[in-house]
Write a protein that holds these residues in place. Structure first.
Motif, PDB file in Angstrom:
ATOM      1  N   LEU A  34      59.209  98.521  17.757  1.00  0.00           N
ATOM      2  CA  LEU A  34      57.811  99.185  18.076  1.00  0.00           C
ATOM      3  C   LEU A  34      57.887 100.290  17.135  1.00  0.00           C
ATOM      4  O   LEU A  34      56.663 100.349  16.239  1.00  0.00           O
ATOM      5  CB  LEU A  34      57.587  99.469  19.444  1.00  0.00           C
ATOM      6  N   SER A  38      55.862  98.952  13.547  1.00  0.00           N
ATOM      7  CA  SER A  38      54.370  98.822  13.681  1.00  0.00           C
ATOM      8  C   SER A  38      54.009  99.950  13.436  1.00  0.00           C
ATOM      9  O   SER A  38      54.169 101.300  14.192  1.00  0.00           O
ATOM     10  CB  SER A  38      54.179  98.414  15.348  1.00  0.00           C
ATOM     11  N   ARG A  40      50.641 100.594  13.871  1.00  0.00           N
ATOM     12  CA  ARG A  40      49.520 100.623  15.001  1.00  0.00           C
ATOM     13  C   ARG A  40      49.996 101.257  16.250  1.00  0.00           C
ATOM     14  O   ARG A  40      49.305 101.809  17.165  1.00  0.00           O
ATOM     15  CB  ARG A  40      49.070  99.336  15.150  1.00  0.00           C
ATOM     16  N   THR A  41      51.480 101.173  16.695  1.00  0.00           N
ATOM     17  CA  THR A  41      51.880 101.753  18.021  1.00  0.00           C
ATOM     18  C   THR A  41      51.868 102.960  18.135  1.00  0.00           C
ATOM     19  O   THR A  41      52.134 103.811  17.183  1.00  0.00           O
ATOM     20  CB  THR A  41      52.972 100.992  18.111  1.00  0.00           C
ATOM     21  N   PHE A  84      52.672  97.107  22.515  1.00  0.00           N
ATOM     22  CA  PHE A  84      51.745  96.932  21.463  1.00  0.00           C
ATOM     23  C   PHE A  84      50.305  96.490  21.914  1.00  0.00           C
ATOM     24  O   PHE A  84      49.029  96.848  21.233  1.00  0.00           O
ATOM     25  CB  PHE A  84      52.115  95.579  20.617  1.00  0.00           C
ATOM     26  N   SER A  87      48.684  99.832  22.959  1.00  0.00           N
ATOM     27  CA  SER A  87      48.499 100.517  21.436  1.00  0.00           C
ATOM     28  C   SER A  87      47.075 100.002  20.876  1.00  0.00           C
ATOM     29  O   SER A  87      46.580 100.793  20.387  1.00  0.00           O
ATOM     30  CB  SER A  87      49.519 100.448  20.699  1.00  0.00           C
ATOM     31  N   GLU A  98      52.652 107.567  10.053  1.00  0.00           N
ATOM     32  CA  GLU A  98      53.195 106.213   9.495  1.00  0.00           C
ATOM     33  C   GLU A  98      54.649 106.004   9.080  1.00  0.00           C
ATOM     34  O   GLU A  98      54.823 105.839   7.736  1.00  0.00           O
ATOM     35  CB  GLU A  98      52.149 105.545   8.474  1.00  0.00           C
ATOM     36  N   THR A 100      56.823 104.151   9.358  1.00  0.00           N
ATOM     37  CA  THR A 100      57.387 102.606   9.542  1.00  0.00           C
ATOM     38  C   THR A 100      58.447 102.595   8.579  1.00  0.00           C
ATOM     39  O   THR A 100      58.405 103.069   7.439  1.00  0.00           O
ATOM     40  CB  THR A 100      56.364 101.712  10.006  1.00  0.00           C
TER      41      THR A 100
END
Length: 116
Positions: A34, A38, A40-41, A84, A87, A98, A100
């Motif tokens: 996650l 991701s 968005r998480t 997720f 989130s 960000e 990621t």
């Protein structure tokens, strides 16, 4: 002494050790996935996903009739889904860095040289 009286109900030594180890590996791997893949998480979603994944893993490992090899799989899937899902419900916050994998692995943009 009380625990030693009930240890025979948990199975043999290999099953007990696999149940305890798998109780941590599935949710931890889900938390890693996650956070790494991701954007968005959010941290609250990951925390709730980890708690849900741990609860599912403990239930599958010690209170169900499934094999001792399945708890980490159920923990991973429930961590990913719950983390997720929560989130997605939470609002997008400002200041998201960000960090990621896709963002970190992007090549830096070349600055065009200006000729005078």
């Amino acid at each position: 002494t009380v625990l030693a009286c009930y240890v025979s109900r948990l199975g043999d030594l290999i099953e007990i050790s696999n149940k305890v180890i798998n109780a941590f590996t599935g949710p931890l791997f889900g938390i890693y996935l996650l956070g790494m893949f991701s954007a968005r998480t959010k941290s609250t979603g990951v925390l709730i996903g980890g708690v849900v994944g741990s609860a599912v893993t403990i239930y599958v490992a010690f209170f169900s009739s499934l094999s001792f090899l399945w708890p980490s799989t159920f923990g991973l899937l429930s961590t990913l889904l719950a983390g997720f899902g929560v989130s997605l419900i939470l609002p997008v916050g400002k200041g998201n860095q960000e960090l990621t994998w896709t963002r970190v692995m992007q090549r830096p943009l070349r600055e065009e040289k200006q000729t005078l």
